[in-house]
Design an enzyme around this catalytic site. Structure first.
Site, short mmCIF file in Angstrom:
data_model
loop_
_atom_site.label_atom_id
_atom_site.label_comp_id
_atom_site.label_asym_id
_atom_site.label_seq_id
_atom_site.Cartn_x
_atom_site.Cartn_y
_atom_site.Cartn_z
N HIS A 52 0.85 -1.19 0.00
CA HIS A 52 0.00 0.00 0.00
C HIS A 52 0.89 1.24 0.00
O HIS A 52 2.11 1.15 0.21
CB HIS A 52 -0.94 0.01 1.22
CG HIS A 52 -0.23 -0.03 2.54
ND1 HIS A 52 -0.12 -1.17 3.29
CD2 HIS A 52 0.42 0.94 3.21
CE1 HIS A 52 0.58 -0.91 4.38
NE2 HIS A 52 0.92 0.36 4.35
C1 T46 Z 1 2.99 0.68 6.95
C2 T46 Z 1 3.72 -0.58 7.21
C3 T46 Z 1 5.20 -0.38 7.36
C4 T46 Z 1 -4.33 -0.29 13.28
O1 T46 Z 1 -5.48 -0.41 13.73
N1 T46 Z 1 -3.49 0.65 13.82
C5 T46 Z 1 -2.21 0.81 13.38
O2 T46 Z 1 -1.48 1.69 13.91
C6 T46 Z 1 -1.74 -0.02 12.31
C7 T46 Z 1 -0.31 0.14 11.78
C8 T46 Z 1 -2.58 -0.95 11.77
N2 T46 Z 1 -3.87 -1.07 12.26
C9 T46 Z 1 -4.74 -2.10 11.68
C10 T46 Z 1 -5.08 -1.93 10.20
C11 T46 Z 1 -5.24 -3.34 9.71
O3 T46 Z 1 -6.56 -3.79 9.94
O4 T46 Z 1 -4.06 -3.36 11.78
C12 T46 Z 1 -4.29 -4.14 10.61
C13 T46 Z 1 -2.98 -4.50 9.94
O5 T46 Z 1 -2.45 -3.35 9.27
P1 T46 Z 1 -1.79 -3.44 7.82
O6 T46 Z 1 -2.38 -4.55 7.06
O7 T46 Z 1 -1.84 -2.07 7.22
O8 T46 Z 1 -0.28 -3.83 8.22
P2 T46 Z 1 1.03 -3.77 7.31
O9 T46 Z 1 2.08 -4.47 8.08
O10 T46 Z 1 0.74 -4.22 5.93
O11 T46 Z 1 1.40 -2.19 7.23
C14 T46 Z 1 1.82 -1.50 8.39
C15 T46 Z 1 1.15 -0.12 8.46
O12 T46 Z 1 -0.29 -0.28 8.42
C16 T46 Z 1 1.55 0.76 7.31
O13 T46 Z 1 1.16 2.09 7.57
O14 T46 Z 1 3.51 1.58 6.32
O15 T46 Z 1 3.24 -1.34 8.35
#
Ligand code: T46
Length: 133
Positions: A52
Site C-alpha cells: 500500500h
Molecule cells: C505501513 C507498514 C510499514 C491499526 O489499527 N493501527 C495501526 O497503527 C496499524 C499500523 C494498523 N492497524 C490495523 C489496520 C489493519 O486492519 O491493523 C491491521 C494490519 O495493518 P496493515 O495490514 O496495514 O499492516 P502492514 O504491516 O501491511 O502495514 C503497516 C502499516 O499499516 C503501514 O502504515 O507503512 O506497516
C-alpha cells in the site's frame, strides 16, 4: 517539513561500555512530529506485508532485531532496502508504495509515524496509486 524522498537515516549511537543506546527525537533525527509508534514482531516468515501507499503519512522504520527487506516504489523506480540494525531508520514519505519481504523469524520493527492510524489515508490498490503519481 516533508522530506520528498525515501532515505536511510543514520542514528548516532550514544552508548558506552555498558551497551548501545539510540535516542529518537521529533524534528531532530526524526524529521516530523511523532504522533504514533507501533511494532511489528513475531512475523510469519512465509508472508510479506505492506502493499500500500499513504496519502499523507510519513514514517521512519527501525529494525531493532533480525532483518527484513523493504521495497519502496514511487511509481517510477522500485528500490530494495535491507534493514538489519537499530542504528539506522528508513524514512518513507507519502505517496510511496511499500512492500515488506523476507522477514527473519526474530525480526522486530519499530515504526515511528507522523499521524495517528487512519484507514482513509491508505491507498491499497496499486493501479490507483500509479494513476495518482
Ligand atoms: C505501513 C507498514 C510499514 C491499526 O489499527 N493501527 C495501526 O497503527 C496499524 C499500523 C494498523 N492497524 C490495523 C489496520 C489493519 O486492519 O491493523 C491491521 C494490519 O495493518 P496493515 O495490514 O496495514 O499492516 P502492514 O504491516 O501491511 O502495514 C503497516 C502499516 O499499516 C503501514 O502504515 O507503512 O506497516
Amino acid at each position: 517539513m516533508m522530506m520528498n524522498k525515501r532515505k536511510i537515516i543514520r542514528f548516532k549511537d550514544i552508548g558506552d561500555v555498558r551497551g548501545g543506546l539510540i535516542s529518537l527525537e521529533e524534528e531532530e533525527n526524526i524529521p516530523f512530529i511523532i504522533k504514533r509508534v507501533y511494532f511489528l514482531y513475531n512475523p510469519n516468515t512465509e508472508m510479506s506485508r505492506g502493499f500500500h501507499a499513504h496519502k499523507k503519512l510519513e514514517q521512519v522504520v527501525v529494525c531493532l532485531k533480525g532483518k527484513c527487506r523493504f521495497i519502496l516504489d514511487d511509481g517510477i523506480e522500485r528500490i530494495s532496502y535491507e534493514l538489519n540494525k537499530p542504528t539506522e531508520g528508513l524514512y518513507i514519505g507519502n505517496n510511496e508504495w511499500r512492500e515488506m519481504h523476507d522477514f527473519s523469524d526474530d525480526c522486530v520493527l519499530a515504526v515511528i509515524a507522523s499521524e495517528k492510524y487512519d484507514e482513509s489515508d491508505y491507498i491499497r490498490d496499486y493501479k490507483t496509486f500509479k494513476s495518482n503519481v
